[in-house]
Design a protein around this motif. Structure first.
Motif, PDB file in Angstrom:
ATOM      1  N   PHE A 135      38.159  49.397  46.944  1.00  0.00           N
ATOM      2  CA  PHE A 135      38.721  48.900  48.208  1.00  0.00           C
ATOM      3  C   PHE A 135      38.611  47.386  48.345  1.00  0.00           C
ATOM      4  CE2 PHE A 135      34.428  50.463  48.944  1.00  0.00           C
ATOM      5  CZ  PHE A 135      33.804  49.439  49.618  1.00  0.00           C
ATOM      6  N   PRO A 136      39.094  46.625  47.352  1.00  0.00           N
ATOM      7  CA  PRO A 136      39.167  45.172  47.550  1.00  0.00           C
ATOM      8  C   PRO A 136      40.229  44.857  48.596  1.00  0.00           C
ATOM      9  CG  PRO A 136      40.325  45.779  45.557  1.00  0.00           C
ATOM     10  CD  PRO A 136      39.641  47.022  46.040  1.00  0.00           C
ATOM     11  N   SER A 137      40.024  43.813  49.352  1.00  0.00           N
ATOM     12  CA  SER A 137      41.010  43.430  50.364  1.00  0.00           C
ATOM     13  C   SER A 137      42.229  42.804  49.689  1.00  0.00           C
ATOM     14  CB  SER A 137      40.391  42.426  51.336  1.00  0.00           C
ATOM     15  OG  SER A 137      40.080  41.218  50.662  1.00  0.00           O
ATOM     16  N   ALA A 138      43.317  42.711  50.443  1.00  0.00           N
ATOM     17  CA  ALA A 138      44.521  42.066  49.924  1.00  0.00           C
ATOM     18  C   ALA A 138      44.236  40.608  49.578  1.00  0.00           C
ATOM     19  CB  ALA A 138      45.649  42.165  50.955  1.00  0.00           C
ATOM     20  N   LYS A 139      43.358  39.964  50.374  1.00  0.00           N
ATOM     21  CA  LYS A 139      42.989  38.576  50.090  1.00  0.00           C
ATOM     22  C   LYS A 139      42.244  38.481  48.759  1.00  0.00           C
ATOM     23  CE  LYS A 139      42.135  34.190  51.043  1.00  0.00           C
ATOM     24  NZ  LYS A 139      41.195  33.855  49.981  1.00  0.00           N
ATOM     25  N   THR A 140      41.359  39.449  48.489  1.00  0.00           N
ATOM     26  CA  THR A 140      40.624  39.447  47.229  1.00  0.00           C
ATOM     27  C   THR A 140      41.572  39.622  46.055  1.00  0.00           C
ATOM     28  OG1 THR A 140      38.628  40.335  48.260  1.00  0.00           O
ATOM     29  CG2 THR A 140      38.849  40.641  45.893  1.00  0.00           C
ATOM     30  N   LEU A 141      42.514  40.560  46.179  1.00  0.00           N
ATOM     31  CA  LEU A 141      43.481  40.773  45.101  1.00  0.00           C
ATOM     32  C   LEU A 141      44.395  39.553  44.940  1.00  0.00           C
ATOM     33  CD1 LEU A 141      44.453  44.516  45.671  1.00  0.00           C
ATOM     34  CD2 LEU A 141      43.026  43.555  43.858  1.00  0.00           C
ATOM     35  N   THR A 142      44.674  38.877  46.036  1.00  0.00           N
ATOM     36  CA  THR A 142      45.458  37.640  45.945  1.00  0.00           C
ATOM     37  C   THR A 142      44.706  36.586  45.138  1.00  0.00           C
ATOM     38  OG1 THR A 142      46.609  38.021  48.040  1.00  0.00           O
ATOM     39  CG2 THR A 142      46.450  35.761  47.290  1.00  0.00           C
ATOM     40  N   ASP A 143      43.414  36.440  45.407  1.00  0.00           N
ATOM     41  CA  ASP A 143      42.603  35.479  44.655  1.00  0.00           C
ATOM     42  C   ASP A 143      42.504  35.869  43.184  1.00  0.00           C
ATOM     43  OD1 ASP A 143      42.186  34.123  47.010  1.00  0.00           O
ATOM     44  OD2 ASP A 143      40.232  35.047  47.417  1.00  0.00           O
ATOM     45  N   ASP A 144      42.434  37.178  42.913  1.00  0.00           N
ATOM     46  CA  ASP A 144      42.275  37.652  41.525  1.00  0.00           C
ATOM     47  C   ASP A 144      43.560  37.502  40.713  1.00  0.00           C
ATOM     48  OD1 ASP A 144      39.695  38.307  42.119  1.00  0.00           O
ATOM     49  OD2 ASP A 144      40.046  40.465  42.310  1.00  0.00           O
ATOM     50  N   THR A 145      44.705  37.724  41.375  1.00  0.00           N
ATOM     51  CA  THR A 145      45.967  37.767  40.634  1.00  0.00           C
ATOM     52  C   THR A 145      46.815  36.510  40.775  1.00  0.00           C
ATOM     53  OG1 THR A 145      47.129  38.776  42.510  1.00  0.00           O
ATOM     54  CG2 THR A 145      46.063  40.267  40.936  1.00  0.00           C
ATOM     55  N   GLY A 146      46.601  35.750  41.855  1.00  0.00           N
ATOM     56  CA  GLY A 146      47.455  34.602  42.113  1.00  0.00           C
ATOM     57  C   GLY A 146      48.746  34.970  42.807  1.00  0.00           C
ATOM     58  N   LEU A 147      48.925  36.252  43.135  1.00  0.00           N
ATOM     59  CA  LEU A 147      50.117  36.701  43.844  1.00  0.00           C
ATOM     60  C   LEU A 147      49.916  36.575  45.351  1.00  0.00           C
ATOM     61  CD1 LEU A 147      50.719  39.980  41.771  1.00  0.00           C
ATOM     62  CD2 LEU A 147      51.901  37.796  41.474  1.00  0.00           C
ATOM     63  N   SER A 148      51.010  36.569  46.103  1.00  0.00           N
ATOM     64  CA  SER A 148      50.913  36.492  47.555  1.00  0.00           C
ATOM     65  C   SER A 148      50.467  37.841  48.106  1.00  0.00           C
ATOM     66  CB  SER A 148      52.263  36.116  48.164  1.00  0.00           C
ATOM     67  OG  SER A 148      53.202  37.159  47.970  1.00  0.00           O
ATOM     68  N   GLU A 149      49.925  37.828  49.340  1.00  0.00           N
ATOM     69  CA  GLU A 149      49.483  39.080  49.953  1.00  0.00           C
ATOM     70  C   GLU A 149      50.659  40.038  50.143  1.00  0.00           C
ATOM     71  OE1 GLU A 149      46.953  39.067  53.306  1.00  0.00           O
ATOM     72  OE2 GLU A 149      45.746  37.361  52.649  1.00  0.00           O
ATOM     73  N   ARG A 150      51.815  39.505  50.452  1.00  0.00           N
ATOM     74  CA  ARG A 150      53.004  40.361  50.616  1.00  0.00           C
ATOM     75  C   ARG A 150      53.344  41.054  49.299  1.00  0.00           C
ATOM     76  NH1 ARG A 150      58.541  39.972  50.020  1.00  0.00           N
ATOM     77  NH2 ARG A 150      59.776  41.168  51.523  1.00  0.00           N
ATOM     78  N   THR A 151      53.284  40.290  48.205  1.00  0.00           N
ATOM     79  CA  THR A 151      53.572  40.868  46.896  1.00  0.00           C
ATOM     80  C   THR A 151      52.524  41.914  46.528  1.00  0.00           C
ATOM     81  OG1 THR A 151      54.624  38.819  46.160  1.00  0.00           O
ATOM     82  CG2 THR A 151      53.915  40.361  44.452  1.00  0.00           C
ATOM     83  N   ILE A 152      51.254  41.625  46.863  1.00  0.00           N
ATOM     84  CA  ILE A 152      50.176  42.576  46.575  1.00  0.00           C
ATOM     85  C   ILE A 152      50.466  43.906  47.245  1.00  0.00           C
ATOM     86  CG2 ILE A 152      47.753  43.108  47.059  1.00  0.00           C
ATOM     87  CD1 ILE A 152      48.044  41.168  44.782  1.00  0.00           C
ATOM     88  N   ARG A 153      50.853  43.873  48.522  1.00  0.00           N
ATOM     89  CA  ARG A 153      51.109  45.112  49.258  1.00  0.00           C
ATOM     90  C   ARG A 153      52.314  45.860  48.670  1.00  0.00           C
ATOM     91  NH1 ARG A 153      47.689  44.721  53.466  1.00  0.00           N
ATOM     92  NH2 ARG A 153      47.140  42.615  54.190  1.00  0.00           N
ATOM     93  N   ILE A 154      53.334  45.120  48.236  1.00  0.00           N
ATOM     94  CA  ILE A 154      54.508  45.752  47.627  1.00  0.00           C
ATOM     95  C   ILE A 154      54.113  46.445  46.327  1.00  0.00           C
ATOM     96  CG2 ILE A 154      56.708  45.280  46.500  1.00  0.00           C
ATOM     97  CD1 ILE A 154      57.164  43.071  48.570  1.00  0.00           C
ATOM     98  N   LYS A 155      53.284  45.777  45.520  1.00  0.00           N
ATOM     99  CA  LYS A 155      52.879  46.354  44.236  1.00  0.00           C
ATOM    100  C   LYS A 155      51.951  47.553  44.437  1.00  0.00           C
ATOM    101  CE  LYS A 155      55.340  43.276  42.300  1.00  0.00           C
ATOM    102  NZ  LYS A 155      56.695  43.660  41.818  1.00  0.00           N
ATOM    103  N   LEU A 156      51.116  47.513  45.463  1.00  0.00           N
ATOM    104  CA  LEU A 156      50.269  48.667  45.759  1.00  0.00           C
ATOM    105  C   LEU A 156      51.122  49.869  46.153  1.00  0.00           C
ATOM    106  CD1 LEU A 156      47.331  46.995  47.728  1.00  0.00           C
ATOM    107  CD2 LEU A 156      47.205  48.031  45.458  1.00  0.00           C
TER     108      LEU A 156
END
Length: 251
Positions: A36-57
């Motif tokens: 359960f990493p947050s969208a912000k954490t995944l953004t920091d890990d991947t360099g993608l935007s939070e919007r993109t993170i949610r789309i990919k999830l």
């Protein structure tokens, strides 16, 4: 994480989604559950935007590589429900690839003798993420405590600073109410159960009025003071004592 690395390309062709899956796997347990990493954490890990993170999830859910897991796990570590990320379980069995077998010499048949993946079902190194610092038994106990705490918080505010609408089970703080009565110059015994019940009955219907626990004690002291003043100066008014509009009194 080795499962995500060895996932066949035909199973997931979207490179950004593969990157998100790889980072998500880093926060899961050895069985792929409880990430359960947050969208912000995944953004920091991947360099993608939070919007993109949610789309990919969402895409990973659609193709069946992740599913929503036990959401109570996040509640163990994060008190505020509006800040809790979604808990995901990785479907490790789907698309899993067996690791290369070793020969009699103990070496892998893979390039340079390197074994890039583990045997299916083989034990892996413990995950150092905060997700799994507790044993399963401790986690279950923590989850039970969190559920009980959430039930308690449904009936009372989290702290004195939280603003909330009046509710029937509200019990004013004895110390805060005593202080407000002293400030208003009122005796301590004037806050009777009947007085408090009428006060709550009036404001329960006014869901748009919110205040902190201390603020409600302040309002209650003002209510009692006006009630006593009206009782002392008006004996012919047949309107209910809580009917302030009919008496020309504004709260």
């Amino acid at each position: 994480m080795s499962w995500a690395l060895s996932l066949p390309v035909q199973t997931l062709k979207d490179s950004s989604a593969r990157h998100v899956l790889l980072c998500l796997a880093n926060y899961a347990g050895s069985n792929g559950a409880g990430a359960f990493p947050s969208a912000k954490t995944l953004t920091d890990d991947t360099g993608l935007s939070e919007r993109t993170i949610r789309i990919k999830l969402d895409l990973l859910e659609e193709v069946g590589l992740i599913v929503r897991g036990n959401q109570a796990l996040a509640a163990v570590y994060i008190d505020r429900h509006d800040r809790r990320p979604v808990v995901y379980d990785l479907m490790i069995k789907r698309g899993a690839v067996a690791a290369p077998r070793e020969d009699a010499s103990g070496c892998s048949h893979g390039q340079n003798g390197v074994q890039p993946t583990t045997e299916r079902g083989a034990a892996t190194a413990p995950n150092t993420s905060i997700n799994h610092q507790l044993t399963e038994k401790q986690q279950q106990r923590e989850i039970s405590e969190v559920v009980a705490e959430q039930d308690r918080q449904a009936l009372e505010p989290q702290d004195d600073r939280q603003r909330f609408a009046m509710f029937a089970e509200f019990v004013p703080s004895a110390n805060a109410l005593e202080a407000q009565l002293k400030i208003a110059g009122l005796p301590e015994d004037c806050a009777t159960e009947d007085m408090i019940a009428r006060f709550k009955g009036f404001f329960v219907a006014k869901t748009s009025v919110v205040d902190s626990a201390a603020g409600w004690c302040f309002k209650l002291a003002g209510w009692i003071k006006r009630e006593r003043a009206l009782g002392a100066t008006s004996t012919e008014d047949d309107a209910p004592s809580g009917d302030w509009a009919s008496k020309g009194v504004r709260l």
